[in-house]
Design an enzyme around this catalytic site. Structure first.
Site, PDB file in Angstrom:
ATOM      1  N   CYS A   1       0.834  -1.206   0.000  1.00 47.52           N
ATOM      2  CA  CYS A   1       0.000   0.000   0.000  1.00 47.52           C
ATOM      3  C   CYS A   1       0.873   1.262   0.000  1.00 47.52           C
ATOM      4  CB  CYS A   1      -0.970  -0.040   1.181  1.00 47.52           C
ATOM      5  SG  CYS A   1      -2.313   1.153   1.013  1.00 47.52           S
TER       6      CYS A   1
ATOM      7  N   HIS B   1      -3.494  -5.410   1.306  1.00 49.35           N
ATOM      8  CA  HIS B   1      -2.806  -5.625   2.582  1.00 49.35           C
ATOM      9  C   HIS B   1      -2.802  -7.102   2.973  1.00 49.35           C
ATOM     10  CE1 HIS B   1      -2.303  -1.481   4.224  1.00 49.35           C
ATOM     11  NE2 HIS B   1      -3.254  -1.203   3.368  1.00 49.35           N
TER      12      HIS B   1
ATOM     13  N   GLU C   1      -1.144  -8.567   5.256  1.00 47.29           N
ATOM     14  CA  GLU C   1      -1.065  -8.743   6.718  1.00 47.29           C
ATOM     15  C   GLU C   1      -2.443  -8.661   7.372  1.00 47.29           C
ATOM     16  OE1 GLU C   1      -0.444  -6.025   5.163  1.00 47.29           O
ATOM     17  OE2 GLU C   1      -1.103  -4.293   6.347  1.00 47.29           O
TER      18      GLU C   1
END
Lengths: 264, 165
Positions: free
Chosen positions: A87, A223, A225
């Protein structure tokens, strides 16, 4: 296997990223932007996480890209070490010239423009779960080293500027020819549809992630994560019922680890 | 027959501008402009093209909608754009479609009833307080080195005298 998770003023995903790094058996450490840049050479890999470095002043990623640590990261990239920008991290790598990897700014991640049926439906910040199609071959790229071609991952996005644009003639064709287009936005069946809501930000050819020619540097807008554990998945996803299972984003971190092992 | 007017609204913060401070800091500490750069200030520029109405009255109305007087000051210029002595003004605007400008135009026309608004252009004007020779060249280096990404932005170094909008 030491991984530096870079932190700039305004970064806000470093702790989730650190959890993901450690959970796959690497040893993560948050590396603040004002530490001596030379210390980066002691790490085996690097992640530039998401957030709003320097409050997106001037434009997303522009100020962070001028920090001395980014010069050091460029040197580490030249040594073949893996770097993943997520990002805002992707935006920083573009502004640094590490992606698409010619050393100069060859593209921009501009404001999202969601177009459907020839009409602009909305613009700017948007967050949602998206489907990502892995378009590169396995082992092509550090962050997707273990992901099969055409595999589909469900991963969330949250950004206002992820719309890949370029005035460099032939750049997108070159990225495709060189297998540097790593992820594309797609529908649940894996079809790329260049319209909102499948193409969530108007990005050229629905590109969501690219790597450098060598494959060690990856930038992606979604993302991973935030989809590392199954419990992070949205309520409608049946995998959420098995909260201890791995989420689809885990493969990005497993890939980085495997890339480092193979390279050693 | 209608004639168009351009209402230029220069808007700046009267409180400290953190973005301008960050740009100054980056240019001096990270990009080697310590010897040539004294200060950086910033303005937002709205250029609103209207096809009818009293421009002065419209300018007051637009300022009420687009300027927050609690923290911002502004200056109106009709059909021209000029800047003061003492700095090099660098105007940065998107060369791809500017969604904020489109939204501003649509809000002015459709929500606030200014049907005479034909177009809105937005830009940022960076005011570079430079010292020494070749100030225009230094401004060019600063613009291309930090202020723009050429794949979406363009820039123009504005003269200090009256220039067309």
């Amino acid at each position: 296997m030491k991984i530096a998770v870079m932190q700039f003023p305004g970064t806000n995903c470093e702790h989730e990223t650190l959890v993901a790094v450690n959970a796959v058996g690497m040893k993560g450490e948050i590396f603040r932007w004002n530490r001596p840049a030379a210390e980066l050479s002691g790490f085996d890999g690097f992640i530039v996480p998401g957030g709003f470095s320097y409050q997106d002043r001037v434009r997303a990623g522009a100020i962070a890209s001028k920090e001395p640590v980014m010069d050091a990261l460029r040197e580490e990239a030249e040594r073949g070490k893996p770097i993943i920008g997520i990002c805002n991290g992707f935006q920083i790598l573009v502004e640094t010239g590490l992606l698409p990897g010619t050393g100069k700014i060859d593209m921009a991640l501009a404001q999202n423009v969601m177009v459907s049926g020839g009409r602009v439906m909305r613009r700017g910040y948007y967050c949602d779960w998206v489907n990502l199609r892995h378009d590169a071959l396995p082992k092509r790229c550090s962050g997707s080293f273990m992901i099969d071609k055409k595999a589909i991952l469900q991963i969330p996005i949250a950004h206002g500027e992820g719309n890949l644009v370029t005035t460099t003639p032939g750049l997108v064709d070159r990225l495709k020819d060189e297998d540097q287009v790593v992820f594309r936005y797609c529908d649940p069946a894996g079809q790329v549809v260049n319209e909102f809501p499948v193409n969530v930000n108007g990005s050229t050819e629905s590109i969501a992630g690219i790597c450098n020619p060598e494959g060690n540097v990856l930038g992606m807008m979604p993302h991973p994560e935030r989809a590392f554990f199954a419990w992070q998945l949205p309520a409608y996803d049946p995998r959420k019922a098995r909260p201890d299972d791995p989420g689809p984003g885990r493969m990005v971190f497993e890939s980085m680890k495997r890339f480092i092992e193979v390279r050693a | 027959m209608s004639t168009t007017s351009t209402i230029n609204l220069r808007v700046w913060l009267k409180i400290p501008d953190a973005e301008a401070a960050t740009v100054k800091n980056t240019l001096i500490r990270r990009m080697g402009f310590a010897d040539s750069l004294q200060d950086v200030k910033k303005e937002r520029l709205f250029s609103i093209i209207v096809d009818s109405g009293d421009p002065e009255k419209l300018a007051r109305s637009f300022a009420r909608e687009l300027v927050n007087e609690n923290k911002e000051s502004h200056k109106v210029l009709f059909d021209r754009l000029s800047f003061e002595e003492g700095y090099v003004p660098v105007k940065v605007a998107l060369h791809i479609e500017d969604g904020e400008a489109v939204s501003t135009r649509d809000r002015l026309r459709n929500r606030l009833g200014f049907s005479n608004v034909v177009e809105v252009k937005k830009a940022t004007v960076w005011k570079l307080y430079l010292k020494g020779e070749n100030q225009e060249q230094v401004a060019k280096e600063i613009a291309e080195g930090l202020l723009i990404n050429p794949h979406k932005d363009s820039y123009e170094i504005m003269g200090k005298t009256k220039m067309p909008a």
